[in-house]
Design a protein around this motif. Structure first.
Motif, short mmCIF file in Angstrom:
data_model
loop_
_atom_site.label_atom_id
_atom_site.label_comp_id
_atom_site.label_asym_id
_atom_site.label_seq_id
_atom_site.Cartn_x
_atom_site.Cartn_y
_atom_site.Cartn_z
N ALA A 65 2.88 -7.16 4.94
CA ALA A 65 2.59 -5.92 4.23
C ALA A 65 3.84 -5.07 4.10
O ALA A 65 4.66 -5.01 5.02
CB ALA A 65 1.51 -5.13 4.98
N VAL A 66 3.98 -4.44 2.93
CA VAL A 66 5.03 -3.45 2.69
C VAL A 66 4.32 -2.14 2.36
O VAL A 66 3.47 -2.10 1.47
CB VAL A 66 5.95 -3.86 1.52
CG1 VAL A 66 7.00 -2.78 1.27
CG2 VAL A 66 6.61 -5.21 1.81
N ILE A 67 4.67 -1.08 3.07
CA ILE A 67 3.95 0.18 2.95
C ILE A 67 4.89 1.30 2.52
O ILE A 67 5.94 1.51 3.14
CB ILE A 67 3.28 0.59 4.27
CG1 ILE A 67 2.55 -0.60 4.91
CG2 ILE A 67 2.36 1.77 4.04
CD1 ILE A 67 1.34 -1.07 4.18
N ALA A 89 0.85 -1.18 0.00
CA ALA A 89 0.00 0.00 0.00
C ALA A 89 0.88 1.23 0.00
O ALA A 89 2.07 1.17 0.31
CB ALA A 89 -0.91 0.01 1.22
N TYR A 90 0.28 2.38 -0.37
CA TYR A 90 0.95 3.67 -0.20
C TYR A 90 0.00 4.56 0.58
O TYR A 90 -1.21 4.52 0.39
CB TYR A 90 1.34 4.30 -1.54
CG TYR A 90 0.25 4.34 -2.58
CD1 TYR A 90 -0.71 5.36 -2.59
CD2 TYR A 90 0.17 3.36 -3.57
CE1 TYR A 90 -1.71 5.40 -3.55
CE2 TYR A 90 -0.83 3.39 -4.54
CZ TYR A 90 -1.76 4.42 -4.52
OH TYR A 90 -2.75 4.46 -5.47
N SER A 91 0.56 5.35 1.51
CA SER A 91 -0.31 6.09 2.41
C SER A 91 0.48 7.10 3.22
O SER A 91 1.65 6.89 3.54
CB SER A 91 -1.01 5.12 3.36
OG SER A 91 -1.63 5.80 4.44
N SER A 92 -0.21 8.20 3.60
CA SER A 92 0.40 9.17 4.51
C SER A 92 0.27 8.73 5.95
O SER A 92 0.81 9.39 6.84
CB SER A 92 -0.26 10.55 4.33
OG SER A 92 -1.64 10.48 4.67
N THR A 140 2.46 1.96 12.29
CA THR A 140 2.46 1.08 11.12
C THR A 140 3.48 -0.04 11.30
O THR A 140 3.19 -1.22 11.05
CB THR A 140 2.75 1.87 9.84
OG1 THR A 140 1.77 2.91 9.72
CG2 THR A 140 2.70 0.98 8.61
N ALA A 141 4.67 0.35 11.73
CA ALA A 141 5.71 -0.66 11.99
C ALA A 141 5.29 -1.59 13.12
O ALA A 141 5.58 -2.79 13.09
CB ALA A 141 7.02 0.03 12.33
N GLY A 142 4.58 -1.04 14.10
CA GLY A 142 4.15 -1.85 15.24
C GLY A 142 3.17 -2.94 14.86
O GLY A 142 3.09 -3.97 15.55
N TYR A 143 2.45 -2.76 13.77
CA TYR A 143 1.54 -3.80 13.29
C TYR A 143 2.27 -4.84 12.45
O TYR A 143 1.65 -5.78 11.94
CB TYR A 143 0.41 -3.19 12.48
CG TYR A 143 -0.58 -2.39 13.30
CD1 TYR A 143 -1.25 -2.97 14.38
CD2 TYR A 143 -0.86 -1.06 13.00
CE1 TYR A 143 -2.15 -2.24 15.14
CE2 TYR A 143 -1.76 -0.33 13.77
CZ TYR A 143 -2.40 -0.91 14.83
OH TYR A 143 -3.29 -0.19 15.57
N GLN A 180 6.58 -3.64 6.85
CA GLN A 180 7.86 -3.06 6.43
C GLN A 180 7.56 -1.71 5.78
O GLN A 180 6.65 -1.60 4.96
CB GLN A 180 8.58 -3.95 5.43
CG GLN A 180 9.89 -3.37 4.93
CD GLN A 180 10.51 -4.19 3.81
OE1 GLN A 180 10.04 -5.29 3.50
NE2 GLN A 180 11.54 -3.65 3.18
N ILE A 181 8.32 -0.68 6.14
CA ILE A 181 8.06 0.67 5.63
C ILE A 181 9.16 1.08 4.66
O ILE A 181 10.35 0.92 4.94
CB ILE A 181 7.98 1.68 6.79
CG1 ILE A 181 6.79 1.36 7.69
CG2 ILE A 181 7.87 3.12 6.25
CD1 ILE A 181 6.74 2.18 8.96
N VAL A 182 8.75 1.61 3.51
CA VAL A 182 9.65 2.21 2.53
C VAL A 182 9.21 3.67 2.40
O VAL A 182 8.03 3.95 2.23
CB VAL A 182 9.55 1.50 1.16
CG1 VAL A 182 10.43 2.19 0.13
CG2 VAL A 182 9.92 0.03 1.30
N THR A 183 10.15 4.62 2.51
CA THR A 183 9.78 6.03 2.48
C THR A 183 10.12 6.70 1.15
O THR A 183 10.94 6.21 0.38
CB THR A 183 10.46 6.80 3.61
OG1 THR A 183 11.88 6.72 3.47
CG2 THR A 183 10.06 6.25 4.98
N TYR A 184 9.46 7.84 0.91
CA TYR A 184 9.71 8.64 -0.30
C TYR A 184 9.42 10.09 0.02
O TYR A 184 8.81 10.42 1.06
CB TYR A 184 8.83 8.15 -1.46
CG TYR A 184 7.37 8.58 -1.34
CD1 TYR A 184 6.87 9.62 -2.11
CD2 TYR A 184 6.51 7.94 -0.44
CE1 TYR A 184 5.54 10.02 -1.98
CE2 TYR A 184 5.19 8.33 -0.32
CZ TYR A 184 4.70 9.37 -1.09
OH TYR A 184 3.40 9.77 -0.96
#
Length: 322
Positions: free
Chosen positions: A99-101, A78-81, A115-118, A121-125
């Motif tokens: 999930a990778v967000i 997913a992508y999200s703020s 988000t990480a707590g759930y 994996q987080i990827v930023t931009y």
């Protein structure tokens, strides 16, 4: 010949059955003080008390739970703020997948950590230079994941509409329903349910003054793009309405009203001091509009969707000037 709408009341009811027992049936808050200030009977649907702290879990779980076992085995993206990110992360955990967000670098820390707590994996931009849709689609394709968009999907829209469905089931007749507008999924689903159940109801969308892409699009009778909005309501900082959501909203939304950041802060403060509930900036937008007497004239019985409460203590204090 009239085309079939992408989402119907039956879809919203089907989503309600699917999320029952997984998502919370959130409370409806009343306040005599609020009624007096607004000059109307106001019914607050408190999605700040939803799982993950926002309405987004409704749509995310409705969409993710319909994936095949093969898709779930590969994982979702997913992508999200922030709020959709948390919703997809929790939905993935509930369904036993990963999930990778993709999230903006300047996402509030509380949303990144949640988000990480759930387990995601987080990827930023960089939201001011990167195209999150293109980046998100590329990320999902590269890793073989199923992408769950924040609003451009019938199952997402139907899931979000369950908030309005529950509100109307609980309080009955309403003259107006007021909801915040970012990409347009919440108000599209809400308007679908509300107009089917209460044909005379007015559906009012609320955008930040700095991010009025949907208002401009409705006036132009076509989707309009604006520069990336700079507003404290980060969840409403859309550049252009979704194609699918706009196709619904141009038919069902009666009016878009605007609130500035100061009015949003005032609504957050009132919710905290007088209603004893914490609301994030995006979640306070609809309440801010009603407190400002918008739309004019304000109808007698007004439902307001308080869409989220994900704001950290330090950020909350900073926003309110403490």
């Amino acid at each position: 010949m009239t085309s079939t709408p992408p989402v119907t009341l039956e879809d919203v009811r089907d989503a309600a059955a699917r999320i029952e027992g997984v998502a919370h049936r959130t409370p409806v808050l009343r306040s005599r003080t609020l009624d007096s200030l607004a000059g109307a009977e106001v019914f607050l649907k408190c999605e700040n008390l939803q799982r993950v702290g926002a309405f987004k879990f409704r749509g995310a779980y409705n969409a993710a739970s319909r994936l095949s076992s093969e898709q779930l085995a590969r994982g979702i993206a997913a992508y999200s703020s922030g709020n959709h990110a948390q919703a997809v992360a929790l939905a993935a955990r509930e369904l036993g997948t990963t999930a990778v967000i993709l999230m903006p670098e300047d996402t509030p820390r509380s949303k990144l950590e949640a988000t990480a707590g759930y387990g995601a994996q987080i990827v930023t931009y960089d939201r001011y230079t990167g195209d999150r849709v293109a980046l998100g689609e590329a990320l999902a394709a590269e890793r073989g994941l199923t992408l769950i968009p924040p609003y451009e999907h019938p199952h997402i829209i139907a899931g979000q509409g369950t908030a309005a469905l529950e509100l109307i089931e609980e309080v009955g007749e309403l003259d107006a329903l007021v909801a915040p507008v970012g990409g347009g999924g919440l108000i599209a689903g809400s308007a679908t349910a509300a107009k089917a159940l209460l044909p005379g109801i007015r559906v009012i969308g609320v955008e930040p003054e700095a991010g009025d892409d949907t208002r401009r699009s409705l006036e132009a009778e076509g989707r309009v793009s604006i520069p990336v909005p700079r507003t404290i309501a980060d969840g409403l900082a859309a550049e252009t309405p979704g194609e699918l959501t706009f196709s619904v909203n141009r038919r069902l939304v009666d009016e878009i009203v605007l609130v500035d950041d100061d009015r949003i802060r005032d609504a957050m403060r009132l919710a905290f001091e007088r209603l004893k509930t914490v609301v994030e900036p995006s979640g306070a937008a609809a309440l801010a509009a009603v407190l400002a007497g918008l739309p004019k004239p304000l109808p007698s019985r007004v439902g307001v969707i308080v869409s989220g409460g994900n704001v950290g203590a330090q950020r909350f204090a900073e926003l309110l000037g403490s």
